[in-house]
Design an enzyme around this catalytic site. Structure first.
Site, PDB file in Angstrom:
ATOM      1  N   TYR A   1       0.355  -1.016  -0.570  1.00 49.76           N
ATOM      2  CA  TYR A   1      -0.219  -0.155  -0.046  1.00 49.76           C
ATOM      3  C   TYR A   1       0.609   1.221  -0.050  1.00 49.76           C
ATOM      4  CZ  TYR A   1      -4.498  -2.604   0.925  1.00 49.76           C
ATOM      5  OH  TYR A   1      -5.641  -3.632   1.660  1.00 49.76           O
TER       6      TYR A   1
ATOM      7  N   GLU B   1      -2.601  -7.917  -2.720  1.00 49.21           N
ATOM      8  CA  GLU B   1      -3.849  -5.979  -2.469  1.00 49.21           C
ATOM      9  C   GLU B   1      -2.713  -6.075  -2.971  1.00 49.21           C
ATOM     10  OE1 GLU B   1      -5.025  -5.949   2.090  1.00 49.21           O
ATOM     11  OE2 GLU B   1      -5.495  -8.058   1.877  1.00 49.21           O
TER      12      GLU B   1
ATOM     13  N   TRP C   1      -7.125  -4.134  -3.929  1.00 54.46           N
ATOM     14  CA  TRP C   1      -7.896  -3.793  -2.690  1.00 54.46           C
ATOM     15  C   TRP C   1      -8.701  -3.019  -2.822  1.00 54.46           C
ATOM     16  CZ3 TRP C   1      -9.538  -7.334   1.285  1.00 54.46           C
ATOM     17  CH2 TRP C   1      -9.946  -6.564   2.329  1.00 54.46           C
TER      18      TRP C   1
ATOM     19  N   GLU D   1     -14.115  -0.068   7.356  1.00 55.13           N
ATOM     20  CA  GLU D   1     -12.600  -1.138   6.808  1.00 55.13           C
ATOM     21  C   GLU D   1     -12.114  -0.806   8.548  1.00 55.13           C
ATOM     22  OE1 GLU D   1     -10.143  -1.184   5.448  1.00 55.13           O
ATOM     23  OE2 GLU D   1      -8.512  -0.288   6.244  1.00 55.13           O
TER      24      GLU D   1
HETATM   25  C1  BGC Z   1      -6.154  -5.702   4.796  1.00 56.59           C
HETATM   26  C2  BGC Z   1      -7.239  -5.085   4.819  1.00 56.59           C
HETATM   27  C3  BGC Z   1      -8.048  -3.975   4.793  1.00 56.59           C
HETATM   28  C4  BGC Z   1      -6.660  -2.895   4.077  1.00 56.59           C
HETATM   29  C5  BGC Z   1      -6.994  -1.686   3.945  1.00 56.59           C
HETATM   30  C6  BGC Z   1      -5.286  -4.576   4.458  1.00 56.59           C
HETATM   31  O1  BGC Z   1      -4.096  -4.228   5.141  1.00 56.59           O
HETATM   32  O2  BGC Z   1      -5.598  -6.895   4.646  1.00 56.59           O
HETATM   33  O3  BGC Z   1      -8.485  -6.211   5.192  1.00 56.59           O
HETATM   34  O4  BGC Z   1      -8.892  -3.385   4.620  1.00 56.59           O
HETATM   35  O5  BGC Z   1      -5.390  -3.671   4.035  1.00 56.59           O
HETATM   36  O6  BGC Z   1      -6.134  -0.590   5.246  1.00 56.59           O
END
Ligand code: BGC
Length: 403
Positions: A263, A317, A355, A362
């Site tokens: 992320y 993700e 994702w 959340e």
């Molecule tokens: C998780 C998700 C979460 C996403 C956004 C990931 O770390 O697996 O469950 O919604 O991040 O925070």
């Protein structure tokens, strides 16, 4: 320059049961929301009932795979009881995925536990590992004809950090030693679970691919007078959070591929034993709706660093929460370019899952952050594809990207 993806590349999206299904009243999170006065997940996206419609939207976007998770508390409502009805429900869910040509990638543990398991001491107790393993066995046996890609745990360190270090997720413990115990128990469950899944498929002619969804970040030193100490801290945190578990599990041959969740970038600062995240925000970078540092070059850097494991990688993700469509699009394209470049330079990437398929619950942040390709109206439960989702859909269809 155009980069073409392999014919077999998995283009998809991910979701988790608790965040989308709704009414998971027997999970530890449900009680936690009530006890802490948090926003209730309530009916969430009603995905438990609307899954067919959700998968249809995914197929409209030309996705060919979808990562879902199964709610342990539904399948295993009491320590010695399994629910045939819920197993049948998940068989129907997976049949729907297959009907829409979406290859199922199934997660067994995505942060939530049955309430009875939590009451018995949850992941802090060695003796409780067997409960999870009996759930794993029962579930994999019930779904083995339909599924050959399994993720046993989602992001163990994120779970442990929030639930046992910060104490902001259930069971709300703040203890480094308890966190370590939980990590050991989860890793032990992974190792036995991995063998167990292989055993279940033994005579089937199918070799299931089993992994973990591992969260990785780029750790950079926060600038300022403590720069040298901060650099050491960033290096340490990168080693601890990014690579320790991967080193351990790959040495044990207990990962068939790397499931990567990526992320953002963290700026680290020196503090105590393991340091902490600073609130430094670089002038040239941008932050998403949650204040996370968007850093698509970091995705490329991490992918290159993962090459040394010599394992295929699936991006399990990658995504963002924004309040403007162009920002989603910017994030998507930036990260896909990084991915394509890493592939071109020889990193063996087999799939990319955004994702999330839909806006959802959340966790402690409720329904504010919206990560979905699909916008969900939480009053009417109507779904609507966001404009950037069509851009993603076109890339999935063309199977190539301009870099
Ligand atoms: C998780 C998700 C979460 C996403 C956004 C990931 O770390 O697996 O469950 O919604 O991040 O925070």
């Amino acid at each position: 320059m155009q980069i073409q993806f392999p014919y077999s590349f998995l283009w998809g999206a991910a979701l988790s049961s608790y965040q989308c299904e709704g009414d998971n009243v027997n999970s530890d999170w449900y009680l936690w929301e009530k006890e802490k006065g948090l926003i209730s997940s309530a009916s969430a996206c009603r995905h438990y009932h609307l899954f067919d419609q959700d998968f249809q939207l995914a197929s409209k976007l030309n996705l060919n795979s979808l990562r879902i998770s199964l709610e342990w508390a539904r399948i295993h409502p009491e320590p010695a009881t399994f629910s045939l009805e819920e197993l049948t429900h998940y068989q129907k869910v997976i049949d729907a995925l297959i009907k829409y040509n979406l290859k199922p990638i199934v997660t067994l543990h995505h942060f939530t536990n049955p309430l009875w398991f939590a009451k018995k001491g949850g992941w802090g107790e060695v003796k409780n590992i067997d409960y999870f393993l009996s759930f794993l066995k029962k579930t994999v046996e019930a779904l083995k004809e339909r599924v050959d890609l399994w993720i046993i745990f989602n992001e163990p360190l994120v779970y442990i950090y929030n639930s046992f270090i910060l104490g902001i997720w259930p069971p709300g413990v703040r203890s480094l030693s308890e966190g370590k115990r939980v990590l050991n128990n989860i890793l032990a469950a992974h190792l036995t679970g991995y063998q167990e899944i292989k055993r279940i498929y033994q005579d089937s002619g199918v070799n299931p691919q089993v992994s973990m969804a591992k969260s990785l970040r780029i750790f950079s030193p926060s600038p300022g007078p403590n720069f040298i100490l901060n650099s050491l801290t960033a290096g340490l945190r990168s080693q601890l959070f990014n690579f320790r578990i991967l080193n351990y599990l790959t040495k044990k041959n207990a990962l068939d591929f790397i499931g990567l969740n990526y992320y953002c970038r963290e700026f680290s600062k020196f503090k105590g034993l393991i340091g902490e995240e600073s609130d430094y925000k670089p002038k040239r970078g941008r932050q998403n709706y949650l204040g996370w540092n968007v850093y698509s070059q970091g995705f490329y850097k991490l992918l290159k660093r993962l090459k040394r494991y010599n394992l295929p990688i699936i991006i399990t993700e990658n995504g963002t929460a924004e309040n403007k469509d162009s920002l989603y699009e910017d994030f998507l394209i930036g990260h896909l370019k990084s991915l394509a470049l890493a592939m071109k330079e020889g990193v063996d990437i087999r799939g990319y899952l955004w994702w999330s398929l839909m806006d959802n619950f959340e966790w402690d942040k409720g329904f504010g952050p919206r990560f979905g390709l699909t916008e969900v109206n939480y009053s009417t439960f109507e779904r609507k594809l966001k404009p950037f989702a069509y851009t993603y859909g076109k890339i999935c269809k063309d199977n190539r990207i301009e870099v």
